[in-house]
Design an enzyme around this catalytic site. Structure first.
Site, PDB file in Angstrom:
ATOM      1  N   ASP A  75       6.863  -8.672   4.807  1.00 48.97           N
ATOM      2  CA  ASP A  75       8.032  -7.811   4.744  1.00 48.97           C
ATOM      3  C   ASP A  75       8.877  -8.065   5.989  1.00 48.97           C
ATOM      4  O   ASP A  75       8.370  -8.498   7.025  1.00 48.97           O
ATOM      5  CB  ASP A  75       7.585  -6.345   4.676  1.00 48.97           C
ATOM      6  CG  ASP A  75       8.720  -5.408   4.320  1.00 48.97           C
ATOM      7  OD1 ASP A  75       9.853  -5.900   4.102  1.00 48.97           O
ATOM      8  OD2 ASP A  75       8.487  -4.194   4.252  1.00 48.97           O
ATOM      9  N   SER A  76      10.164  -7.788   5.907  1.00 49.56           N
ATOM     10  CA  SER A  76      11.078  -8.139   6.990  1.00 49.56           C
ATOM     11  C   SER A  76      10.956  -7.230   8.201  1.00 49.56           C
ATOM     12  O   SER A  76      11.437  -7.567   9.280  1.00 49.56           O
ATOM     13  CB  SER A  76      12.518  -8.075   6.482  1.00 49.56           C
ATOM     14  OG  SER A  76      12.877  -6.731   6.197  1.00 49.56           O
ATOM     15  N   PHE A 133      12.063  -1.717   6.577  1.00 45.17           N
ATOM     16  CA  PHE A 133      11.625  -0.368   6.198  1.00 45.17           C
ATOM     17  C   PHE A 133      10.995   0.351   7.392  1.00 45.17           C
ATOM     18  O   PHE A 133      11.265   1.522   7.644  1.00 45.17           O
ATOM     19  CB  PHE A 133      10.625  -0.445   5.043  1.00 45.17           C
ATOM     20  CG  PHE A 133      10.038   0.889   4.677  1.00 45.17           C
ATOM     21  CD1 PHE A 133      10.735   1.781   3.885  1.00 45.17           C
ATOM     22  CD2 PHE A 133       8.783   1.257   5.131  1.00 45.17           C
ATOM     23  CE1 PHE A 133      10.207   3.025   3.550  1.00 45.17           C
ATOM     24  CE2 PHE A 133       8.238   2.493   4.813  1.00 45.17           C
ATOM     25  CZ  PHE A 133       8.958   3.371   4.018  1.00 45.17           C
ATOM     26  N   CYS A 184     -16.803  -4.383  -9.539  1.00 48.68           N
ATOM     27  CA  CYS A 184     -16.800  -4.546  -8.083  1.00 48.68           C
ATOM     28  C   CYS A 184     -18.158  -4.203  -7.482  1.00 48.68           C
ATOM     29  O   CYS A 184     -18.992  -3.532  -8.098  1.00 48.68           O
ATOM     30  CB  CYS A 184     -15.709  -3.691  -7.443  1.00 48.68           C
ATOM     31  SG  CYS A 184     -16.104  -1.936  -7.264  1.00 48.68           S
ATOM     32  N   CYS A 187     -16.447  -1.051 -14.083  1.00 52.97           N
ATOM     33  CA  CYS A 187     -15.849  -1.839 -13.007  1.00 52.97           C
ATOM     34  C   CYS A 187     -16.857  -2.849 -12.464  1.00 52.97           C
ATOM     35  O   CYS A 187     -18.005  -2.490 -12.163  1.00 52.97           O
ATOM     36  CB  CYS A 187     -15.371  -0.914 -11.888  1.00 52.97           C
ATOM     37  SG  CYS A 187     -14.627  -1.787 -10.487  1.00 52.97           S
ATOM     38  N   GLY A 193      13.689   0.324  -1.600  1.00 50.14           N
ATOM     39  CA  GLY A 193      14.209   1.668  -1.479  1.00 50.14           C
ATOM     40  C   GLY A 193      13.901   2.581  -2.644  1.00 50.14           C
ATOM     41  O   GLY A 193      14.652   3.516  -2.920  1.00 50.14           O
ATOM     42  N   HIS A 232     -13.279  -0.872  -4.214  1.00 54.33           N
ATOM     43  CA  HIS A 232     -13.117  -0.402  -5.593  1.00 54.33           C
ATOM     44  C   HIS A 232     -11.653  -0.129  -5.936  1.00 54.33           C
ATOM     45  O   HIS A 232     -11.173  -0.543  -7.001  1.00 54.33           O
ATOM     46  CB  HIS A 232     -13.931   0.855  -5.855  1.00 54.33           C
ATOM     47  CG  HIS A 232     -13.541   1.500  -7.151  1.00 54.33           C
ATOM     48  ND1 HIS A 232     -13.920   0.995  -8.371  1.00 54.33           N
ATOM     49  CD2 HIS A 232     -12.740   2.575  -7.420  1.00 54.33           C
ATOM     50  CE1 HIS A 232     -13.394   1.728  -9.349  1.00 54.33           C
ATOM     51  NE2 HIS A 232     -12.672   2.691  -8.785  1.00 54.33           N
ATOM     52  N   CYS A 265     -19.227  -0.461  -7.411  1.00 50.09           N
ATOM     53  CA  CYS A 265     -19.665   0.153  -8.663  1.00 50.09           C
ATOM     54  C   CYS A 265     -20.969  -0.433  -9.194  1.00 50.09           C
ATOM     55  O   CYS A 265     -21.711   0.242  -9.899  1.00 50.09           O
ATOM     56  CB  CYS A 265     -18.566   0.012  -9.717  1.00 50.09           C
ATOM     57  SG  CYS A 265     -17.092   0.994  -9.336  1.00 50.09           S
ATOM     58  N   ASP A 319       3.316  -3.913  -4.690  1.00 47.56           N
ATOM     59  CA  ASP A 319       2.454  -3.680  -3.540  1.00 47.56           C
ATOM     60  C   ASP A 319       2.483  -2.205  -3.206  1.00 47.56           C
ATOM     61  O   ASP A 319       3.440  -1.498  -3.524  1.00 47.56           O
ATOM     62  CB  ASP A 319       2.919  -4.480  -2.323  1.00 47.56           C
ATOM     63  CG  ASP A 319       4.066  -3.780  -1.607  1.00 47.56           C
ATOM     64  OD1 ASP A 319       3.819  -3.135  -0.572  1.00 47.56           O
ATOM     65  OD2 ASP A 319       5.215  -3.857  -2.086  1.00 47.56           O
TER      66      ASP A 319
END
Length: 368
Positions: A95-96, A99, A308, A306, A218, A337, A311, A268
């Site tokens: 990201d720049s 934000f 993962c 799941c 935004g 998870h 789990c 994201d």
């Protein structure tokens, strides 16, 4: 799009704008729609790179502002760039910093030149301009870098948002001139707040730059969720169909479904790791507080569907114990998870688009 990048649409939904695609980068492909975990300071909080890879995440984020403050882009560059510095060999997006800078409302001054602010670390005065943001991101060497934009808060007046749109376009022009690396794709960011005409204006102006990809920014700055959907539905079709579209800061189930239906490819959000640090798990669309008493003697898997590590190896009771004790392992296991859950959710949407069932599976017959 530069020679190191490509974007191929592989399947589309006939009754929505949803599409499944492959975004190819110098560090590998990203199969979309796809959720991307946030690794602000060159790490996804509480997880090792191997643990992140095990979630099936393909692309992660890091942040220009935070890495500039600590350890500094010079150190990252000396290490060989972000990929080597953090041992993540998949694609990375930075990201720049826009934000984060604009969120420092009491510590910064905005001008047409850029933003001047005091470092929250040591009080040092720092100026971040479009050129400086790109210079830092070129040094960090992520695959995708974001243009420096002005992200107005919510609520903001129409005049304030209109000014932000103008600056965002002017700053993008400066970012494009400052960008020096062909192995990094520069994405522009559409602004405009909740004003549909300003959103359209921003999108139309940014598209003229013919960038490798575009983001909608935004839309997670405090506005109610019911205002996000119409913004995304209106803006997304204005962005080039043959390039990746990225909705910034969004990671809830419903918002991702609506955005995919509108034609968005990438997402994201800090939700999965932030919830984990507060003891909450994402389980098939619900949020569970594992510190609740009902989980203390529940020896079943967190989610039996799941795959993962959390789990398949640990019980709800054990997770509850760790979280009640504030053991760091609890945060790690829930982060594993939660990220897996959001990645799986977007990959299920992808599979549904290929199968021609996206509308039935995710929108329950409602048109979009």
């Amino acid at each position: 799009m530069t020679s190191s990048f490509s974007f191929q649409i592989q399947a589309q939904c006939d009754r929505t704008h949803a599409r499944a695609a492959c975004f190819t980068t110098p560090h590998g492909p990203v199969e979309t729609p796809r959720f991307m975990p946030v690794g602000t300071l060159a790490n996804v909080k509480t997880l090792t790179p191997d643990q992140v890879r095990a979630t099936a995440a393909q692309m992660i984020l890091a942040n220009t502002y935070h890495l500039h403050l600590q350890p500094g882009e010079e150190i990252v560059a000396a290490a060989g760039g972000l990929h080597r510095f953090m041992d993540w060999q998949g694609p990375i997006l930075t990201d720049s910093g826009g934000f984060q800078v604009f969120s420092l409302s009491e510590m910064r001054v905005i001008s047409d030149q850029g933003v001047t602010f005091r470092s929250p670390r040591d009080g040092q005065t720092i100026e971040l301009t479009p050129e400086r943001s790109i210079e830092i991101q070129n040094a960090l060497a992520a695959d995708v870098i974001m243009a420096f934009d002005e992200c107005p808060s919510y609520p903001a007046t129409r005049e304030e948002v209109a000014q932000a749109v103008k600056r965002t376009t002017r700053w993008l022009e400066r970012c494009a001139k400052a960008h020096k690396r062909s192995d990094q794709a520069l994405f522009g960011i559409v602004q405009g707040g909740v004003y549909s005409d300003l959103r359209s204006l921003s999108a139309q102006e940014l598209v003229t730059f013919d960038l490798p990809g575009y983001a909608i920014g935004g839309v997670s700055v405090g506005e109610p969720p019911e205002l996000i959907e119409p913004i995304v539905r209106a803006v997304t079709p204005l962005l080039p169909e043959h390039k990746p579209r990225y909705l910034m800061g969004v990671g809830t189930y419903r918002e991702m479904v609506q955005a995919v239906a509108a034609g968005v490819d990438l997402f994201d959000c800090v939700i999965p790791t932030r919830l984990a640090r507060h003891g909450s798990a994402l389980v098939q669309g619900e949020r569970w507080n594992l510190k609740n008493a009902k989980f203390r003697e529940d020896f079943t898997a967190l989610d039996s569907t799941c795959p993962c590590m959390t789990c398949t190896r640990f019980s709800r009771a054990y997770l509850s114990h760790l979280l009640r004790s504030r053991e760091l392992l609890g945060f790690t296991l829930l982060s594993i998870h939660n990220i897996t859950e959001l990645v799986r959710f977007t990959t299920r949407m992808r599979a549904s688009i290929f199968a021609g069932r996206f509308l039935e599976d995710f929108l329950q017959g409602d048109s979009c």
